[in-house]
Design a protein around this motif. Structure first.
Motif, short mmCIF file in Angstrom:
data_model
loop_
_atom_site.label_atom_id
_atom_site.label_comp_id
_atom_site.label_asym_id
_atom_site.label_seq_id
_atom_site.Cartn_x
_atom_site.Cartn_y
_atom_site.Cartn_z
N ILE A 127 70.16 64.20 64.37
CA ILE A 127 69.81 63.79 63.00
C ILE A 127 70.96 62.95 62.45
O ILE A 127 72.11 63.41 62.36
CB ILE A 127 69.57 65.02 62.11
CG1 ILE A 127 68.42 65.87 62.70
CG2 ILE A 127 69.21 64.58 60.69
CD1 ILE A 127 68.18 67.16 61.95
N SER A 128 70.65 61.73 62.06
CA SER A 128 71.69 60.80 61.62
C SER A 128 71.80 60.71 60.10
O SER A 128 70.95 61.22 59.36
CB SER A 128 71.38 59.40 62.17
OG SER A 128 70.19 58.89 61.57
N LYS A 129 72.84 60.02 59.65
CA LYS A 129 73.02 59.75 58.22
C LYS A 129 71.85 58.96 57.68
O LYS A 129 71.36 59.21 56.57
CB LYS A 129 74.33 58.99 58.00
CG LYS A 129 74.58 58.62 56.54
CD LYS A 129 75.88 57.86 56.37
CE LYS A 129 75.75 56.45 56.92
NZ LYS A 129 76.96 55.64 56.65
N SER A 130 71.39 57.99 58.47
CA SER A 130 70.26 57.17 58.07
C SER A 130 69.01 58.01 57.86
O SER A 130 68.25 57.79 56.91
CB SER A 130 70.00 56.08 59.11
OG SER A 130 68.87 55.31 58.78
N ASP A 131 68.79 58.98 58.74
CA ASP A 131 67.64 59.87 58.61
C ASP A 131 67.71 60.63 57.29
O ASP A 131 66.69 60.78 56.59
CB ASP A 131 67.60 60.87 59.77
CG ASP A 131 67.33 60.19 61.11
OD1 ASP A 131 66.68 59.14 61.11
OD2 ASP A 131 67.79 60.73 62.13
N CYS A 132 68.90 61.11 56.96
CA CYS A 132 69.08 61.90 55.74
C CYS A 132 68.85 61.04 54.49
O CYS A 132 68.23 61.49 53.52
CB CYS A 132 70.49 62.49 55.71
SG CYS A 132 70.76 63.79 56.95
N LEU A 133 69.33 59.80 54.52
CA LEU A 133 69.17 58.92 53.37
C LEU A 133 67.70 58.56 53.17
O LEU A 133 67.22 58.46 52.03
CB LEU A 133 70.02 57.66 53.55
CG LEU A 133 71.53 57.87 53.52
CD1 LEU A 133 72.26 56.55 53.82
CD2 LEU A 133 71.98 58.41 52.16
N LYS A 134 66.98 58.34 54.26
CA LYS A 134 65.55 58.03 54.16
C LYS A 134 64.78 59.21 53.58
O LYS A 134 63.89 59.05 52.75
CB LYS A 134 64.99 57.66 55.53
CG LYS A 134 65.44 56.30 56.04
CD LYS A 134 64.87 56.01 57.43
CE LYS A 134 65.33 54.66 57.95
NZ LYS A 134 64.81 54.40 59.32
N TRP A 135 65.13 60.41 54.06
CA TRP A 135 64.47 61.61 53.51
C TRP A 135 64.75 61.74 52.02
O TRP A 135 63.83 62.02 51.24
CB TRP A 135 64.97 62.86 54.24
CG TRP A 135 64.60 64.12 53.50
CD1 TRP A 135 63.41 64.78 53.56
CD2 TRP A 135 65.42 64.84 52.56
NE1 TRP A 135 63.43 65.87 52.72
CE2 TRP A 135 64.65 65.93 52.09
CE3 TRP A 135 66.73 64.66 52.07
CZ2 TRP A 135 65.14 66.84 51.16
CZ3 TRP A 135 67.22 65.57 51.15
CH2 TRP A 135 66.43 66.65 50.70
#
Length: 384
Positions: A127-135
């Motif tokens: 799980i990446s930073k980008s995934d967290c920001l999109k969520w």
């Protein structure tokens, strides 16, 4: 060298329950047991064995789940769901959290699962930073429905407070993986918290409040007088609704003219402390009249007959044409009236049970009602 008598005595005594020990100097109970070959020692933060036995079960279960997750991580199998399970158990076994706080945090965990389908099965390392920001961007807009204070319609989205608390839970779950060595760095720390705008206090004038209480009392409902009693009591004391519901006649200290606020018998007040509130001039005759209406007069009887009256207040507010008033608004009304009457903010803060020396009270009550502000403005003079 001859040993002193005190040095030969053990500082620990075994309780008649497996894994439960009492630390003699403080009287506090501890959980002491072995899990995955390691000795675990956790304070249960109570000196009552009945409470300690209940907390012991939660601590043992929590530590075993944590240990099982750790073993899975060593074999390269730590999913987000594994870390989430550990976080859930830590919440449940945290003796510093009250039941409502535990329930609220569990709700934020559920919100993560629902708004991020399949996250529990994902390897937490992937799980990446980008995934967290999109969520976060999607969750902020469509996470839940909420009703804004005083609004007649629901708004799609999530309140800033709920968003921030859910992000806090997400960060805590990732941090469990970081601490266990399952991943490097917390990808959720880059999510920016939502800005919370302070709500403008729209409190009734003295005339509006008097009409408001009269309308509640004269509504003709079966518990009309009891509801009016609750409104007056909350306004004259500044108590939280949960605190007020547990107050008994024996909590009135006539010697010092104070009200002793203890809160829930099991979980105490919000800040875990007993506090004293002075009985203001309008509260004294109200309490005398209230007790005179009671038949028993038993000191162990609760002062108030109802625990809430929001529907009665909503009806009265509509009739007298004032803004909607909640139980907590009556606490604001108490604090504002005290400050307008000349009581300094640190003192009011102490009466309210705040622990910050008045910082929160200054932020909330720094701007007083227009009625008082306009009256004070007329006293300003630049010339003789």
């Amino acid at each position: 060298m001859q040993e002193r008598p005190n040095e030969t005595k053990s500082l620990w005594t075994k309780a008649p329950v497996p894994n439960l020990f009492r630390y003699v100097p403080s009287g506090i109970y501890y959980a002491r047991f072995r899990c995955s070959g390691k000795e675990i020692k956790r304070s249960l933060k109570t000196d009552r064995i009945s409470v300690a036995k209940l907390r012991l079960v939660d601590v043992v279960r929590s530590e075993r789940i944590i240990a099982e997750s750790g073993e899975g991580m060593k074999r390269g199998r730590m999913t987000f769901g594994d870390a989430m399970a550990v976080y859930r158990e830590r919440i449940q076994s945290d003796s510093n959290l009250k039941p409502r706080s535990k329930s609220y945090r569990q709700q934020t965990i559920l919100a993560i699962s629902k708004s991020w389908p399949g996250i529990e099965e994902i390897d937490i390392r992937k799980i990446s930073k980008s995934d967290c920001l999109k969520w976060a961007a999607a969750f902020r807009q469509t996470g839940t429905r909420f009703r804004a204070r005083g609004a007649k319609t629901d708004h799609v989205g999530i309140s800033p407070e709920r968003f921030n608390n859910t992000v806090g839970s997400l960060r805590a779950i990732f941090q469990i993986a970081v601490d266990a060595g399952a991943r490097y760095g917390n990808p959720a720390v880059e999510i920016k918290k939502a800005r919370i705008r302070a709500r403008e206090l729209k409190l009734p004038t003295k005339d509006q409040f008097a009409a408001f209480v009269r309308e509640i009392e004269g509504s003709g409902a079966a518990q009309a007088k009891d509801c009016a009693d609750l409104v007056r009591f909350l306004t004259f004391t500044g108590c939280r609704i949960g605190e007020a519901s547990f107050l008994k006649w024996e909590d009135i200290d006539d010697a010092t003219s104070e009200l002793i606020v203890r809160g829930d018998p099991k979980t105490a007040t919000k800040n875990w402390e007993i506090r004293r509130i002075p009985i203001i001039p309008e509260l004294r005759p109200f309490l005398i009249q209230l007790r005179a209406r009671r038949l028993k007069g038993d000191s162990t009887e609760k002062i108030l007959k109802v625990r809430e009256c929001q529907k009665a207040m909503d009806r009265a507010a509509n009739i007298v044409k004032t803004t909607r008033i909640t139980h907590h608004d009556l606490r604001h009304l108490f604090a504002t009236t005290c400050i307008e009457s000349g009581v300094d903010i640190p003192t009011v803060s102490r009466w309210l049970g705040h622990k910050d020396g008045g910082a929160l009270a200054m932020k909330v009550y720094g701007h007083l009602r227009n009625e008082h502000s306009a009256a004070q403005a007329q006293r300003v003079r630049f010339s003789v």
